[in-house]
Design an enzyme around this catalytic site. Structure first.
Site, PDB file in Angstrom:
ATOM      1  N   LYS A   3       0.904   3.336   4.499  1.00  0.00           N
ATOM      2  CA  LYS A   3       1.106   4.295   3.416  1.00  0.00           C
ATOM      3  C   LYS A   3       1.459   3.588   2.120  1.00  0.00           C
ATOM      4  O   LYS A   3       1.009   3.953   1.038  1.00  0.00           O
ATOM      5  CB  LYS A   3       2.226   5.263   3.798  1.00  0.00           C
ATOM      6  N   GLU A  16       6.174   3.833   6.817  1.00  0.00           N
ATOM      7  CA  GLU A  16       6.323   5.244   7.190  1.00  0.00           C
ATOM      8  C   GLU A  16       5.146   5.839   7.949  1.00  0.00           C
ATOM      9  O   GLU A  16       5.287   6.857   8.615  1.00  0.00           O
ATOM     10  CB  GLU A  16       6.642   6.124   5.977  1.00  0.00           C
TER      11      GLU A  16
END
Length: 790
Positions: free
Chosen positions: A605, A485
């Site tokens: 992430k 992401e």
């Protein structure tokens, strides 16, 4: 806060912690849930008494940054909780406005009851003790109840009590969404009938009708009154010193989405009229919870065991056997708050593997939710010129893409384009869950019908998404976003999307392979039906096989690349950023606020490549890479684990879970730290305030699955239970039971290097258990004790 396997307890009032406590004290039954807000407190910056029914969405349009933006939200329904009180002629009492001498809030996990005790100082030496018991009924999913006991400890008190149903609510529980339209309820009407009061309303665009009725009883007469958007019942009590007076409130909720009713309001009025008193409701509620706990038996010692019981409690409140009767998916934040707008993501990937082995009927219903939206997914694929089914990254009521077009960076205050709809790997997660459910349950009927149809269309999308590259001599999938992401585009690129995300390509290969297997194994008449309906031919199947063997997986520096070109990105000064900012879990927000972009760096992430080690056992992962023509030996995998471990900020509650799972086999000494982060993600609110907006259901269910499958190496594959235990020193002795292909309550017990498996007396066939060094066949009624290798 103190915790035991049976209670979750807060022993004082802390206004700053109320939002977190409200999420963790939420009560629900799979049909609806209500946050653990204090009944006398209205929604404000400290408190948020939200109530949510599974699958109840509404769509509104807002103006954001000069653009018209449409969002669909899980609707905050009329508030049934309000019950406020005060000495006659004085101000209403709340912990924020009155003197609080003592306060305790306890979730009784075994019985699904929230207990609250508060002692208010009223001045002049007067003390009022308030005890409340609250439940959202687990046996009758349309009922909730609140009992309030008042005791005057010194001197009589004339006490005014007001119970209400409030239709003037909005969706305002997430601060960063407050610039968006949040008033979802319209046409609010109220009234009274036969000792009860009622409220009805509709959602603005989805036109879901909501009916709610309440019956409030006390020692003194109760008088109804109607106000704007609200209906009340009032009484005046006079508790003598040392004597307790009680007010009971029974509430019924129906919506027009319910089966077997014609009018939700009349259904609510009838149900509340027929409901028994609080004591009788409590008995049947406890019985229902006792049955759930037996089916989900879990015995883990110490602090970890207490947290796991809380996690299981919240999973069961969101996805209970009542869910099997509904058309709903897995809301990523439970029915506990408004974060992610109540949408359905890929989090079911972390939830269904647990449910498959306890509540397979719930897993089946959740897969039905996806199958009912298969045609919408096929339309989405056609819209971008592809065949097959493209499932949305965020789903809601009807299966269209609900991912927001813009998202707010709270650090910079800027609204930014959101490209997470390019996470097409959600289709692979759905396919994986279809396969895992059928392997665990033995549900051949589902596999041969809806399961096969879903798998086939997802496989068709992947095959049609793959382009042949003459230079590489391989197929490639371009323009996607992986689980990480952080990376949505290449540095300086005008268009979003990345090429050859390793997780996407490997799981696409797996989907194609499984789809070919399912088609080959279908009964011939059913296979003919499916081929005819979908216009499948041998040429297309040959293409699937070719793509499943030739998808490109990039490598660099002897490790699997997250995507093509990942190794060319700049290295980040991790130490410098941690020194400057401390918590850099949301590194993307930090860099954007500096007018930089995380797209420029080797920084993730959450687990991306390493997700492959979460989904597939070492043996299966080796075979997957082998089918693709790559050699993934243990040394390469270890280097890959080390490489990404050093470059991940863990900006998701799922990250610690996946890393703990992986490290249990790759680097056991470091695994427990990540397991603890997964366990404490919500209870300690490690993501910095996000839990107050709703718990992280995938992470909670994932920790349960960590002890059920991760540390035991439990797989349901090829008609057998496969086990390859890797008990951690910190978690080497525990037990649980599962439901496997018709066997209810198969018990497993790990105890310091020994494994006990007990199969209860029942009718089904024996269970084949396979370990790395032996095979065992257990008949119903057998108990097997095995010594595990070091």
């Amino acid at each position: 806060m103190t915790a035991t396997p049976s209670t979750w307890d807060y022993d004082h009032y802390d206004a700053a912690e109320e939002r977190l406590r409200e999420s963790l004290c939420t009560l629900g039954n799979g049909y609806f849930a209500t946050r653990g807000a204090l009944p006398e407190c209205a929604a404000d910056d400290l408190h948020y008494p939200g109530t949510y029914a599974a699958g109840c969405y509404n769509r509104l349009t807002s103006t954001v940054a000069g653009r018209e933006v449409e969002n669909e939200d899980m609707v905050n329904l009329p508030n049934w909780l309000p019950l406020r009180f005060r000495p006659v002629g004085e101000e209403w009492l709340t912990p924020d406005t009155a003197q609080v001498l003592d306060h305790r809030q306890t979730v009784h996990l075994d019985s699904g009851v929230l207990e609250r005790r508060t002692r208010f100082g009223l001045g002049g030496g007067r003390v009022l003790s308030v005890r409340q018991l609250r439940l959202v009924h687990m046996a009758d999913p349309h009922l909730a109840a609140l009992r309030t006991e008042f005791t005057a400890e010194s001197g009589p008190v004339d006490l005014e009590v007001e119970s209400a149903l409030d239709g003037g609510v909005t969706n305002s529980g997430v601060p960063r969404y407050r610039q968006l339209e949040g008033r979802h309820l319209v046409h609010v009407h109220t009234g009274g009938a036969d000792g009860a009061v009622w409220l009805r309303c509709r959602t603005r665009t989805s036109d879901i009708r909501v009916g709610m009725a309440a019956r409030t009883t006390a020692e003194e007469p109760v008088t109804p009154a109607r106000e704007h958007l609200c209906v009340t019942q009032r009484t005046t009590l006079r508790p003598e010193p040392g004597r307790t007076v009680t007010v009971d409130k029974i509430v019924a909720l129906h919506t027009s989405r319910d089966p077997a009713i014609s009018d939700p309001l009349q259904a609510a009025i009838d149900r509340v009229a027929a409901a028994p008193g609080f004591d009788e409701l409590l008995v049947s509620h406890r019985t229902a919870w006792g049955q759930l706990w037996r089916r989900a038996e879990l015995d883990v010692p110490g602090e970890a065991g207490s947290i796991l019981r809380l996690h299981l409690f919240h999973v069961l409140q969101t996805l209970s056997p009542h869910t099997a009767e509904l058309d709903v998916g897995v809301p990523a934040r439970g029915l506990h708050g408004e974060a992610y707008r109540g949408h359905v993501f890929w989090d079911e990937l972390f939830v269904l593997p647990y449910l498959n082995l306890h509540f397979p009927e719930v897993s089946r219903a959740l897969l039905h939710y996806r199958h009912r939206r298969l045609e919408r997914a096929r339309a989405a694929a056609r819209a971008i010129g592809r065949r097959g089914a493209l499932y949305p990254w965020q789903s809601g009521s009807d299966g269209r893409e609900e991912t927001q077009q813009l998202h707010l960076n709270p650090r910079s205050g800027r609204w930014l384009p959101d490209h997470s709809h390019l996470q097409h790997h959600v289709g692979s997660a759905i396919a994986y869950n279809v396969w895992q459910y059928c392997e665990a349950s033995g549900d051949a009927e589902f596999l041969h019908t809806k399961g096969a149809e879903t798998l086939l269309q997802i496989a068709r999308f992947w095959a049609d998404s793959a382009d042949w590259d003459d230079r590489l001599g391989r197929h490639r999938i371009r323009g996607v976003v992986g689980p990480d992401e952080y990376h949505e585009a290449y540095p300086g690129a005008r268009r979003p999307g990345l090429d050859d995300n390793a997780y996407t390509n490997v799981t696409a290969s797996w989907v194609l392979t499984r789809a070919l297997e399912v088609l080959a194994d279908l009964p011939e008449p059913r296979r003919r039906e499916l081929v005819e309906r979908t216009s499948l031919d041998d040429g297309e199947l040959e293409q699937w096989d070719s793509v499943s063997r030739t998808l490109h997986v990039p490598f660099h520096e002897g490790v699997v690349s997250q995507f093509e070109g990942y190794g060319d990105l700049a290295e980040l000064d991790w130490a410098g950023y941690r020194e400057r900012y401390g918590d850099i879990r949301r590194l993307d927000r930090v860099l954007e606020a500096e007018n930089d972009s995380v797209n420029n760096y080797q920084a993730s992430k959450q687990a991306d490549v390493l997700m492959l080690g979460y989904l597939f056992s070492p043996t299966e992962l080796l075979a997957l890479f082998g089918r693709l023509g790559y050699r993934l030996d243990e040394e390469t995998w270890q280097r890959t684990v080390d490489y990404y471990l050093a470059r991940t900020s863990h900006g998701s509650t799922l990250s610690g879970l996946v890393h703990g799972w992986i490290l249990a086999r790759a680097r056991r000494a470091e695994a427990w730290a990540f397991c603890q982060e997964a366990l404490k993600g919500d209870v300690a609110d490690l993501q910095g305030g996000t839990t107050g907006e709703g718990i992280h259901l995938g992470a909670m269910a994932g920790t349960l699955d960590l002890v059920q499958r991760g540390l035991t190496g439990l797989e349901t594959r090829a008609g057998a239970l496969w086990l390859d235990p890797v008990p951690l020193p910190e978690l080497s002795s525990y037990g649980f039971s599962v439901r496997y292909q018709g066997h209810w309550g198969v018990r497993f017990r790990l105890e310091h290097g020994r494994l006990e498996i007990a199969v209860p007396e029942s009718g089904p066939l024996p269970i084949d258990v396979r370990l790395p060094d032996r095979e065992v066949r257990l008949q119903p009624g057998d108990t097997c004790r095995l010594v595990l290798p070091d």
